[in-house]
Structures are given as structure tokens and as C-alpha cells.
Write a protein that holds these residues in place. Structure first.
Motif, mmCIF file in Angstrom:
data_model
loop_
_atom_site.group_PDB
_atom_site.id
_atom_site.type_symbol
_atom_site.label_atom_id
_atom_site.label_comp_id
_atom_site.label_asym_id
_atom_site.label_seq_id
_atom_site.Cartn_x
_atom_site.Cartn_y
_atom_site.Cartn_z
ATOM 1 N N GLN A 22 0.818 -1.186 0.000
ATOM 2 C CA GLN A 22 0.000 0.000 0.000
ATOM 3 C C GLN A 22 0.867 1.257 0.000
ATOM 4 O O GLN A 22 1.971 1.271 0.547
ATOM 5 N N TYR A 26 -2.378 8.948 0.990
ATOM 6 C CA TYR A 26 -3.471 8.996 0.035
ATOM 7 C C TYR A 26 -3.247 10.119 -0.974
ATOM 8 O O TYR A 26 -2.484 11.069 -0.737
ATOM 9 N N MET A 105 -12.539 6.366 3.133
ATOM 10 C CA MET A 105 -11.365 5.777 2.498
ATOM 11 C C MET A 105 -10.211 5.656 3.492
ATOM 12 O O MET A 105 -10.276 6.151 4.613
ATOM 13 N N GLU A 106 -9.177 4.966 3.029
ATOM 14 C CA GLU A 106 -7.915 4.877 3.778
ATOM 15 C C GLU A 106 -6.853 5.580 2.928
ATOM 16 O O GLU A 106 -7.168 6.554 2.241
ATOM 17 N N ASN A 107 -5.651 5.111 2.972
ATOM 18 C CA ASN A 107 -4.587 5.711 2.167
ATOM 19 C C ASN A 107 -4.646 5.163 0.739
ATOM 20 O O ASN A 107 -3.798 4.389 0.302
ATOM 21 N N ASP A 108 -5.679 5.589 0.021
ATOM 22 C CA ASP A 108 -5.962 5.117 -1.327
ATOM 23 C C ASP A 108 -5.660 6.206 -2.349
ATOM 24 O O ASP A 108 -5.496 7.380 -2.020
ATOM 25 N N VAL A 110 -7.448 7.967 -5.041
ATOM 26 C CA VAL A 110 -8.829 8.163 -5.452
ATOM 27 C C VAL A 110 -8.932 9.199 -6.569
ATOM 28 O O VAL A 110 -8.234 10.221 -6.549
ATOM 29 N N SER A 140 -10.802 3.236 -4.538
ATOM 30 C CA SER A 140 -10.857 2.802 -3.140
ATOM 31 C C SER A 140 -11.936 1.735 -2.981
ATOM 32 O O SER A 140 -13.125 2.011 -3.152
ATOM 33 N N ASN A 143 -14.321 2.731 -0.226
ATOM 34 C CA ASN A 143 -15.319 3.710 -0.636
ATOM 35 C C ASN A 143 -16.351 3.110 -1.584
ATOM 36 O O ASN A 143 -17.507 3.519 -1.576
#
Length: 406
Positions: A22, A26, A105-108, A110, A140, A143
Motif C-alpha cells: 500500500q 493517500y 477511504m484509507e490511504n488510497d 482516489v 478505493s 469507498n
């Protein structure tokens, strides 16, 4: 819904297994069409559109904007677009509505694509609705699941509101109305609301082991009964409860559960207009139904509800029904002046702390009038006992006392 739940579980597993791959943080990239050039965009945290906390801001250039950063865990972010850098909620013509895009969301990485004029406005999403039809959000998995859930919620809320039009038409009818017509209308609304609640409860239960389920519990706990909240909480794994999101949601859910349908009423000490102390327990749990009605002298809808309460009290007090009206005023003279004018013959009390006291938190309401119906055993059975809903409950509890008006 089951397929969605399974997909969320699978996505959660993929995220966990590939955590080492990952990104460190983000990025949120927006591509907008319409009159967007030079407009300010804020990235915010928070749930309440009136109290969003700015995290970052930028200006749209060549139709695009971008935010980067790092999140400690899953979080609801809100992209909010302004015509300039002014962030005030109020303008010369009242509330200033602005386009927003919610992102769970997380550390995506987008990407958002939309026409500015097609993005829902913040004020219209306050109730929890959000129509993603004309807003594309990719990048995400978290999301994606949240968006599917929230779109379904929106569709069901709109269906309920459509059913509710008949009741509001009934209220607007200035001719003599039949009580039965109002009860029939709210019964149809209750059926549509039950479909909505069943979906939200089912989604929260089936996804309780992943962040999107926790988010659903946070957003909808006040729609659930005390038992339903407990059922969802029991399915949340200990490791998820220990995360910042988990701690926040469980704390809120436990607070909401205290005054949810099925919970015992919360005792509280109040003062009469004459300054004498009394407790809710002096009147509740004594073998009859009691309506706890929160109101204030300055509240137009509250004052507008009083004639109906007078009618219900006249018809059902002799059967055992009682009302305890609690003023949310700060100034005693305002409260006393309203009482003198309204001539309410039932129990009156206040702590004169308005919304700065504990009552609002204990009974979980943000606006008034707010009417909580408690059964003879002291259990909360209804949290919106106004208008025809109160008529319906009285009919069920004591039988028909409306006579020809029914």
C-alpha cells in the motif's frame, strides 16, 4: 446485500494481505467540468456539514485539483467546493449551499470525475442522503462499498419521503380532518421506514467485522432499537473496537442506546415553574403511558403542536395518560411567559440550561419538538410521538376516544 457483504469481507482480506504494497499516504485527484476554474476546494473531516474541520485546501486549475496526505485509519473525508476562499455558512440570502463529495477511504489513490452542477449540495445531504448518480469515484475498495450502501440508503429514504407526501397533504388540509386518515398515512410512512431500517440494520450486522459496517452503525445508530445496537456491537471484533474508528463508534452507539426504543427512560431532576424540584421518576413507571415532550418558547413548531397535545390530554388523561413538558429555554421569564399564554394543564419542568445541559445528550436529540413516549413499565416505545403518530399510540394503548373525529 449478502453479495455486497461477502465482497467487503474479501476486499478487507486483500487489503490486509497486501498491506506492504500500500502507498504511504493517500491522493485525491479531481477532474471537474463546468464553471470551476479558480474555485477553492477544501478537504474536510467530520460528520456534520455545519461543523466540518478543514484538513487542506487548494484551487482548481485547468479543471483539476489534488490533495495528498496520510490517514491513520479509515476516515470519512468530505471534498467541498467553494466559489472563493470564504467558508462562512451564511450569505446575504441565507444558507450558502456548496457542492460536496463524501469519501470513506484509507490511504488510497482516489479519482473523482463530475460536472460541478451535478454534484449534490451540502445542505440537501444533511439528513444522510447522497446521490452518486452523476459523480464518479474510483480507486478505493472501501469507498466502493460505502458508496453502494449510501446510495441504497438514499434511494430508500426518497421512497419513504414519497410515501410521506400524503401525510403532509393531510396536515395542510384546513378542513376538518379525520383522525383515521392521519393514522393511515403515518402507518404507510412507518412501513416505508421499516424497509429502510431493516436494510441499514442488516448491512451493519453483515459488515460489522470491517470498517464500512462500523461506519454504517455510526451513521444510523439513532434509527435502531437498543437491542439492534447491541446485536451489531456484539459482532464487532475486539481488534476493530480498539481502533480509533472503533472506539469512536462504540462510544457513540453506547450513548445512543441509552435512550433508544426498548431502553428504560433516563431519570432527571427538573424544576417546576414555581422553582420546586421534581424527578421524572415521580411520574414515569407508575403504570401508565407518559409523553416526555421537549419544547421551547422560541420554537414555532413546538408552539404549533400544543393545540393537538391539549386535545390528546383532554381525551386520554382520565384514562391514565400523562405529559411532562420540558422547556429547553435558558431564560425563565421566556418560559413563564409562554406558559401563561399557552395554558398547558399538564406537568411542566426545566433545568433552564437549554442545549448546553445534559438533556439533549441523554435523550439524543438535536432539534425540537422532540417527543418520547414511555410505556407503563418505563420503557421507551416511540421517539417521534407527535401528530398522528401520537394519535396512533393512544388508540393502541387506550382505545378510541376520538368519537366522531375518528
Amino acid at each position: 446485500m449478502k453479495n455486497l457483504a461477502k465482497s467487503v469481507w474479501l476486499l478487507s482480506g486483500v487489503v490486509a494481505l497486501s498491506a506492504c504494497q500500500q502507498p504511504e499516504g493517500y491522493s485525491i485527484t479531481g477532474t471537474l467540468t463546468g464553471d470551476v476554474e479558480g474555485k477553492t476546494v477544501y478537504l474536510c473531516t467530520g460528520d456534520d456539514i455545519f461543523q466540518l474541520n478543514p484538513l487542506d485546501s487548494t484551487v482548481i486549475e485547468n479543471g483539476t485539483f489534488r490533495f495528498t496526505g496520510k490517514l491513520e485509519g479509515p476516515e470519512l473525508l468530505t471534498v467541498r467546493i467553494f466559489p472563493d476562499s470564504t467558508r462562512s455558512m451564511m450569505g446575504e440570502r441565507g444558507v450558502k449551499m456548496r457542492p460536496i463529495v463524501p469519501l470513506f477511504m484509507e490511504n488510497d489513490q482516489v479519482e473523482i470525475k463530475a460536472c460541478l452542477d451535478s454534484i449534490p449540495l451540502d445542505f440537501y445531504t444533511y439528513s444522510g442522503e447522497y446521490d452518486y448518480t452523476d459523480v464518479s469515484i474510483t480507486g478505493s475498495a472501501l469507498n466502493d462499498a460505502y458508496q453502494t450502501y449510501r446510495q441504497k440508503k438514499t434511494d430508500l429514504m426518497e421512497a419513504r419521503d414519497e410515501v410521506g407526501k400524503a401525510y403532509y397533504a393531510y396536515l395542510r388540509n384546513t378542513k376538518e380532518r379525520k383522525v383515521s386518515e392521519g393514522i393511515e398515512a403515518v402507518t404507510r410512512m412507518d412501513s416505508a421506514t421499516a424497509v429502510l431500517t431493516d436494510y441499514l440494520f442488516g448491512f451493519a450486522k453483515e459488515n460489522a467485522a470491517v470498517p464500512v459496517g462500523l461506519r454504517a452503525l455510526k451513521e444510523n445508530a439513532d434509527r435502531f432499537t437498543a437491542q439492534q445496537i447491541e446485536e451489531v456491537e456484539a459482532l464487532v471484533p475486539a481488534e476493530l473496537k480498539s481502533t480509533p474508528l472503533g472506539k469512536e463508534v462504540i462510544l457513540q452507539a453506547d450513548s445512543v442506546k441509552m435512550s433508544a426504543v426498548g431502553a428504560s427512560y433516563i431519570d432527571y431532576t427538573l424544576q417546576t415553574p414555581e422553582g420546586k424540584e421534581f424527578k421524572l421518576s415521580d411520574y414515569i413507571g407508575k403504570g401508565d403511558y407518559v409523553l416526555i415532550e421537549f419544547w421551547a418558547s422560541w420554537c414555532g413548531p413546538c408552539r404549533g403542536e400544543i393545540p393537538h397535545l391539549k386535545e390528546i390530554y383532554k381525551l386520554y388523561h382520565s384514562k391514565g395518560f400523562e405529559i411532562v413538558s420540558i422547556s429547553m429555554d435558558e431564560k425563565k421569564e421566556d418560559w413563564l411567559k409562554a406558559l401563561e399564554k399557552e395554558k398547558m394543564d399538564w406537568i411542566q419542568g426545566s433545568d433552564l440550561k437549554a442545549f448546553g445541559g445534559d438533556l439533549q445528550k441523554l435523550y439524543n436529540f438535536s432539534g425540537i419538538p422532540h417527543c418520547v413516549l414511555v410505556n407503563p413499565e418505563g420503557k421507551i416505545i416511540h421517539r417521534n410521538s407527535r401528530g398522528s403518530w401520537l394519535d396512533k399510540e393512544m388508540l393502541h394503548a387506550y382505545g378510541n376516544q376520538f368519537g366522531n373525529k375518528y
